[in-house]
Design a protein around this motif. Structure first.
Motif, PDB file in Angstrom:
ATOM      1  N   LEU A  79       0.855  -1.194   0.000  1.00 48.15           N
ATOM      2  CA  LEU A  79       0.000   0.000   0.000  1.00 48.15           C
ATOM      3  C   LEU A  79       0.888   1.240   0.000  1.00 48.15           C
ATOM      4  O   LEU A  79       1.811   1.350   0.809  1.00 48.15           O
ATOM      5  CB  LEU A  79      -0.898   0.035   1.244  1.00 48.15           C
ATOM      6  CG  LEU A  79      -1.725  -1.208   1.573  1.00 48.15           C
ATOM      7  CD1 LEU A  79      -2.596  -0.936   2.802  1.00 48.15           C
ATOM      8  CD2 LEU A  79      -2.572  -1.636   0.383  1.00 48.15           C
ATOM      9  N   LEU A  80       0.604   2.173  -0.906  1.00 49.58           N
ATOM     10  CA  LEU A  80       1.422   3.374  -1.045  1.00 49.58           C
ATOM     11  C   LEU A  80       0.566   4.638  -1.038  1.00 49.58           C
ATOM     12  O   LEU A  80      -0.424   4.733  -1.772  1.00 49.58           O
ATOM     13  CB  LEU A  80       2.200   3.337  -2.364  1.00 49.58           C
ATOM     14  CG  LEU A  80       3.262   2.244  -2.523  1.00 49.58           C
ATOM     15  CD1 LEU A  80       3.716   2.186  -3.970  1.00 49.58           C
ATOM     16  CD2 LEU A  80       4.436   2.515  -1.594  1.00 49.58           C
ATOM     17  N   GLU A  81       0.973   5.606  -0.224  1.00 50.04           N
ATOM     18  CA  GLU A  81       0.354   6.930  -0.323  1.00 50.04           C
ATOM     19  C   GLU A  81       1.022   7.679  -1.465  1.00 50.04           C
ATOM     20  O   GLU A  81       2.214   7.488  -1.742  1.00 50.04           O
ATOM     21  CB  GLU A  81       0.517   7.708   0.982  1.00 50.04           C
ATOM     22  CG  GLU A  81      -0.133   9.088   0.919  1.00 50.04           C
ATOM     23  CD  GLU A  81      -0.152   9.826   2.244  1.00 50.04           C
ATOM     24  OE1 GLU A  81      -0.104  11.067   2.230  1.00 50.04           O
ATOM     25  OE2 GLU A  81      -0.212   9.157   3.303  1.00 50.04           O
ATOM     26  N   HIS A  82       0.255   8.568  -2.122  1.00 48.61           N
ATOM     27  CA  HIS A  82       0.808   9.341  -3.233  1.00 48.61           C
ATOM     28  C   HIS A  82       0.018  10.630  -3.397  1.00 48.61           C
ATOM     29  O   HIS A  82      -0.993  10.860  -2.719  1.00 48.61           O
ATOM     30  CB  HIS A  82       0.772   8.529  -4.529  1.00 48.61           C
ATOM     31  CG  HIS A  82      -0.568   7.928  -4.835  1.00 48.61           C
ATOM     32  ND1 HIS A  82      -1.674   8.685  -5.184  1.00 48.61           N
ATOM     33  CD2 HIS A  82      -0.999   6.634  -4.826  1.00 48.61           C
ATOM     34  CE1 HIS A  82      -2.713   7.884  -5.384  1.00 48.61           C
ATOM     35  NE2 HIS A  82      -2.329   6.628  -5.170  1.00 48.61           N
ATOM     36  N   GLY A  83       0.467  11.484  -4.300  1.00 46.01           N
ATOM     37  CA  GLY A  83      -0.235  12.726  -4.589  1.00 46.01           C
ATOM     38  C   GLY A  83      -1.556  12.463  -5.291  1.00 46.01           C
ATOM     39  O   GLY A  83      -1.724  11.424  -5.948  1.00 46.01           O
ATOM     40  N   TYR A  84      -2.473  13.433  -5.182  1.00 48.77           N
ATOM     41  CA  TYR A  84      -3.810  13.262  -5.764  1.00 48.77           C
ATOM     42  C   TYR A  84      -3.763  13.077  -7.278  1.00 48.77           C
ATOM     43  O   TYR A  84      -4.657  12.468  -7.881  1.00 48.77           O
ATOM     44  CB  TYR A  84      -4.683  14.470  -5.418  1.00 48.77           C
ATOM     45  CG  TYR A  84      -4.298  15.733  -6.165  1.00 48.77           C
ATOM     46  CD1 TYR A  84      -4.901  16.058  -7.379  1.00 48.77           C
ATOM     47  CD2 TYR A  84      -3.316  16.594  -5.683  1.00 48.77           C
ATOM     48  CE1 TYR A  84      -4.546  17.201  -8.082  1.00 48.77           C
ATOM     49  CE2 TYR A  84      -2.956  17.723  -6.372  1.00 48.77           C
ATOM     50  CZ  TYR A  84      -3.575  18.038  -7.566  1.00 48.77           C
ATOM     51  OH  TYR A  84      -3.206  19.160  -8.264  1.00 48.77           O
ATOM     52  N   ASP A  85      -2.696  13.567  -7.915  1.00 48.81           N
ATOM     53  CA  ASP A  85      -2.586  13.484  -9.375  1.00 48.81           C
ATOM     54  C   ASP A  85      -1.644  12.374  -9.843  1.00 48.81           C
ATOM     55  O   ASP A  85      -1.289  12.308 -11.019  1.00 48.81           O
ATOM     56  CB  ASP A  85      -2.118  14.828  -9.939  1.00 48.81           C
ATOM     57  CG  ASP A  85      -0.785  15.286  -9.351  1.00 48.81           C
ATOM     58  OD1 ASP A  85      -0.336  14.678  -8.358  1.00 48.81           O
ATOM     59  OD2 ASP A  85      -0.203  16.260  -9.877  1.00 48.81           O
ATOM     60  N   GLN A  86      -1.252  11.486  -8.928  1.00 48.88           N
ATOM     61  CA  GLN A  86      -0.286  10.437  -9.280  1.00 48.88           C
ATOM     62  C   GLN A  86      -0.904   9.040  -9.329  1.00 48.88           C
ATOM     63  O   GLN A  86      -0.198   8.067  -9.577  1.00 48.88           O
ATOM     64  CB  GLN A  86       0.868  10.430  -8.263  1.00 48.88           C
ATOM     65  CG  GLN A  86       1.727  11.687  -8.282  1.00 48.88           C
ATOM     66  CD  GLN A  86       2.757  11.696  -7.160  1.00 48.88           C
ATOM     67  OE1 GLN A  86       2.472  11.255  -6.052  1.00 48.88           O
ATOM     68  NE2 GLN A  86       3.948  12.192  -7.440  1.00 48.88           N
ATOM     69  N   ALA A  87      -2.189   8.932  -9.081  1.00 47.85           N
ATOM     70  CA  ALA A  87      -2.829   7.625  -8.968  1.00 47.85           C
ATOM     71  C   ALA A  87      -2.623   6.763 -10.214  1.00 47.85           C
ATOM     72  O   ALA A  87      -2.269   5.580 -10.112  1.00 47.85           O
ATOM     73  CB  ALA A  87      -4.321   7.792  -8.676  1.00 47.85           C
ATOM     74  N   ALA A  88      -2.827   7.344 -11.380  1.00 46.52           N
ATOM     75  CA  ALA A  88      -2.700   6.572 -12.621  1.00 46.52           C
ATOM     76  C   ALA A  88      -1.257   6.097 -12.820  1.00 46.52           C
ATOM     77  O   ALA A  88      -1.022   4.955 -13.240  1.00 46.52           O
ATOM     78  CB  ALA A  88      -3.143   7.412 -13.815  1.00 46.52           C
ATOM     79  N   ASP A  89      -0.287   6.961 -12.509  1.00 45.05           N
ATOM     80  CA  ASP A  89       1.118   6.595 -12.674  1.00 45.05           C
ATOM     81  C   ASP A  89       1.508   5.463 -11.724  1.00 45.05           C
ATOM     82  O   ASP A  89       2.229   4.532 -12.108  1.00 45.05           O
ATOM     83  CB  ASP A  89       2.014   7.811 -12.410  1.00 45.05           C
ATOM     84  CG  ASP A  89       1.922   8.858 -13.504  1.00 45.05           C
ATOM     85  OD1 ASP A  89       1.707   8.472 -14.668  1.00 45.05           O
ATOM     86  OD2 ASP A  89       2.071  10.046 -13.198  1.00 45.05           O
ATOM     87  N   VAL A  90       1.036   5.555 -10.474  1.00 44.17           N
ATOM     88  CA  VAL A  90       1.382   4.520  -9.496  1.00 44.17           C
ATOM     89  C   VAL A  90       0.741   3.190  -9.872  1.00 44.17           C
ATOM     90  O   VAL A  90       1.376   2.131  -9.797  1.00 44.17           O
ATOM     91  CB  VAL A  90       0.949   4.945  -8.078  1.00 44.17           C
ATOM     92  CG1 VAL A  90       1.215   3.828  -7.077  1.00 44.17           C
ATOM     93  CG2 VAL A  90       1.687   6.212  -7.655  1.00 44.17           C
ATOM     94  N   ALA A  91      -0.503   3.226 -10.309  1.00 43.59           N
ATOM     95  CA  ALA A  91      -1.196   2.000 -10.724  1.00 43.59           C
ATOM     96  C   ALA A  91      -0.470   1.355 -11.908  1.00 43.59           C
ATOM     97  O   ALA A  91      -0.325   0.125 -11.973  1.00 43.59           O
ATOM     98  CB  ALA A  91      -2.639   2.311 -11.088  1.00 43.59           C
ATOM     99  N   LYS A  92       0.005   2.180 -12.837  1.00 40.55           N
ATOM    100  CA  LYS A  92       0.721   1.657 -14.003  1.00 40.55           C
ATOM    101  C   LYS A  92       2.027   0.992 -13.577  1.00 40.55           C
ATOM    102  O   LYS A  92       2.374  -0.092 -14.065  1.00 40.55           O
ATOM    103  CB  LYS A  92       0.999   2.792 -14.992  1.00 40.55           C
ATOM    104  CG  LYS A  92       1.694   2.329 -16.266  1.00 40.55           C
ATOM    105  CD  LYS A  92       1.897   3.497 -17.237  1.00 40.55           C
ATOM    106  CE  LYS A  92       2.593   3.026 -18.513  1.00 40.55           C
ATOM    107  NZ  LYS A  92       2.791   4.164 -19.475  1.00 40.55           N
TER     108      LYS A  92
END
Length: 273
Positions: A231-244
């Motif tokens: 599980l990783l916290e990230h910025g609100y605009d990074q979700a797609a990048d982290v999922a990829k």
């Protein structure tokens, strides 16, 4: 000088001044109702001197949490200094998710990567007392604060100095959680508000904000048990990048969680390979 006059002199940040005055009076457990009831009390010169000094520091922008020396998180009072990131409410969604997984799968062990003050580790441990918790950080100073919090809160946690997973060779967990630095180096927020005073290495990787996340996603499978979760916290605009990144690495069941403000805040995946 009496209480109401001391506070009136700092009307521009009245609520913060109230908390600082209670702190100086060793009444941090009280609320503003005490100040109202005692507004004509005379303040000792020593208390007034310390109060004025703290107010001056607050006016320069130093975060209230650093001046008080603590921050509330998950109903826990955590000691914080400028050696650690100030715990924030949005990170509680990561704690909630971890606690859910512990209960759902009956997990017995858990790793908090980049623990800082120990906020995530302590919160999960407080919710799951039987859980064996390990917390790591590259900063010895941060680990000292985490150790102090663990002792004060009576929440036993194994603390290890490690630059992400490099110092954890040969060890595996069914659950790894991290709130890594994810702010891009060119983000203007780094030069504003509380972030100006927080440890820069806990905020940004000095690049696009995804460097630490790439490292964790790439290296964590070697430290996850079959069916283990990251599980990783990230910025609100990074979700797609982290999922990829997680999908390319081979994670399954990739899921997004939102914080209390409804913003995309944490992404997790299951390692089944």
């Amino acid at each position: 000088m009496i209480v109401k006059d001391a506070l009136a002199a700092h009307a521009a940040f009245r609520r913060d001044a109230e908390r600082l005055l209670l702190h100086c009076l060793d009444l941090a457990h009280e609320d503003r109702a005490w100040l109202i009831a005692h507004d004509t009390d005379e303040l000792p010169n020593k208390v007034l001197s310390v109060f004025e000094e703290l107010c001056q520091q607050r006016q320069t922008g130093i975060p209230l949490a650093y001046l008080l020396g603590y921050r509330e998180f998950w109903s826990l009072r955590l000691r914080v200094t400028q050696d650690v990131l100030i715990p924030r409410p949005e990170t509680e969604c990561l704690v909630e998710w971890a606690v859910e997984l512990v209960g759902e799968y009956g997990l017995s062990r858990f790793l908090d990567l980049g623990t800082g003050s120990g906020a995530i580790a302590m919160a999960v441990k407080s919710a799951c007392p039987e859980l064996s918790v390990t917390a790591s950080d590259a900063s010895a100073r941060a680990l000292a604060i985490a150790a102090e919090n663990a002792a004060t809160l009576d929440l036993p946690v194994e603390l290890i100095e490690s630059n992400w997973l490099s110092g954890l060779v040969g060890r595996k967990w069914p659950l790894i959680v991290s709130n890594p630095p994810y702010v891009a180096a060119n983000d203007p927020h780094l030069a504003a508000g509380d972030l100006r005073f927080e440890p820069i290495s806990a905020l940004t990787d000095g690049d696009d904000g995804l460097g630490a996340i790439r490292t964790i996603v790439d290296e964590s499978p070697a430290h996850l048990e079959p069916g283990g979760w990251l599980l990783l916290e990230h910025g609100y605009d990074q979700a797609a990048d982290v999922a990829k990144l997680m999908a390319l690495r081979g994670f399954n069941c990739i899921t997004l969680r939102h914080d209390l403000a409804g913003r995309p805040r944490a992404t997790g995946g299951c390692w089944t390979s």
